[in-house]
Motif scaffolding. Structure first.
Motif, PDB file in Angstrom:
ATOM      1  N   ASP A  59      -8.215  -0.127   6.759  1.00  0.00           N
ATOM      2  CA  ASP A  59      -7.496  -1.371   7.013  1.00  0.00           C
ATOM      3  C   ASP A  59      -7.209  -2.060   5.683  1.00  0.00           C
ATOM      4  N   LEU A  60      -6.296  -2.987   5.711  1.00  0.00           N
ATOM      5  CA  LEU A  60      -5.958  -3.780   4.535  1.00  0.00           C
ATOM      6  C   LEU A  60      -6.365  -5.222   4.804  1.00  0.00           C
ATOM      7  N   ASP A  61      -7.209  -5.742   3.921  1.00  0.00           N
ATOM      8  CA  ASP A  61      -7.605  -7.147   4.003  1.00  0.00           C
ATOM      9  C   ASP A  61      -6.459  -7.947   3.403  1.00  0.00           C
ATOM     10  N   THR A  62      -5.752  -8.712   4.230  1.00  0.00           N
ATOM     11  CA  THR A  62      -4.552  -9.424   3.772  1.00  0.00           C
ATOM     12  C   THR A  62      -4.881 -10.569   2.821  1.00  0.00           C
ATOM     13  N   GLU A  63      -6.110 -11.081   2.881  1.00  0.00           N
ATOM     14  CA  GLU A  63      -6.471 -12.169   1.969  1.00  0.00           C
ATOM     15  C   GLU A  63      -6.793 -11.651   0.575  1.00  0.00           C
ATOM     16  N   THR A  64      -7.567 -10.567   0.506  1.00  0.00           N
ATOM     17  CA  THR A  64      -7.964 -10.035  -0.800  1.00  0.00           C
ATOM     18  C   THR A  64      -7.048  -8.907  -1.266  1.00  0.00           C
ATOM     19  N   GLU A  65      -6.200  -8.398  -0.377  1.00  0.00           N
ATOM     20  CA  GLU A  65      -5.323  -7.265  -0.643  1.00  0.00           C
ATOM     21  C   GLU A  65      -6.099  -6.005  -1.031  1.00  0.00           C
ATOM     22  N   GLN A  66      -7.308  -5.880  -0.513  1.00  0.00           N
ATOM     23  CA  GLN A  66      -8.154  -4.724  -0.757  1.00  0.00           C
ATOM     24  C   GLN A  66      -8.096  -3.790   0.452  1.00  0.00           C
ATOM     25  N   VAL A  67      -8.071  -2.498   0.162  1.00  0.00           N
ATOM     26  CA  VAL A  67      -8.129  -1.492   1.218  1.00  0.00           C
ATOM     27  C   VAL A  67      -9.596  -1.328   1.604  1.00  0.00           C
ATOM     28  N   LYS A  68      -9.864  -1.358   2.889  1.00  0.00           N
ATOM     29  CA  LYS A  68     -11.240  -1.207   3.401  1.00  0.00           C
ATOM     30  C   LYS A  68     -11.316   0.041   4.260  1.00  0.00           C
TER      31      LYS A  68
END
Length: 139
Positions: free
Chosen positions: A127-136
């Protein structure tokens, strides 16, 4: 398409002939392939391979044909031995069965096989964390 192609052949296609009798014990089938196809003097079974051969035989799968899993880089188990090596001992490190497919496959030397796919693809966990723009979920 295969039917159309078979009609073009000058004579009927010969049935598949195995290089050894499927009624032979598993070890003898492996030895026959090692000697007749690869030029080995003999085979050497690891304790794990012998244990699995015994188990498959007890389970009634001893009559299945053999499909060797070995390096494509040499007729021996050593990829650096080019040409047609002769008079070597072919080590069988493990023996596995593909019962559904109908064959037993010895692993020659350090041969590795591809893992099976999981029942649930891993991309569901990415998934993509839209706040941090990090891929999880990648690791």
């Amino acid at each position: 398409m295969s039917f159309a192609y078979s009609r073009l052949l000058p004579s009927p296609v010969e049935p598949l002939v195995l290089c050894n009798n499927t009624q032979l014990p598993i070890v003898e089938k492996i030895r026959t392939i090692a000697q007749a196809v690869y030029g080995a003097r003999d085979i050497e079974l690891s304790p794990e391979a012998q244990s699995k051969i015994d188990r498959y035989t007890q389970q009634g799968f001893g009559n299945l044909p053999i499909c060797m899993a070995k390096t494509h880089l040499s007729l021996s188990h050593q990829p650096d031995k080019k040409g047609v090596p002769r008079d070597f001992i072919l080590p069988i490190s493990d023996v596995r069965a593909s019962i559904g497919a109908g064959f037993i496959y010895p692993l020659v030397g350090t041969m590795s096989t591809m893992p099976g796919l999981p029942t649930r693809p891993c991309f569901y966990d990415i998934d993509l964390d839209t706040e941090t723009e990090q891929v999880k979920g990648l690791f």
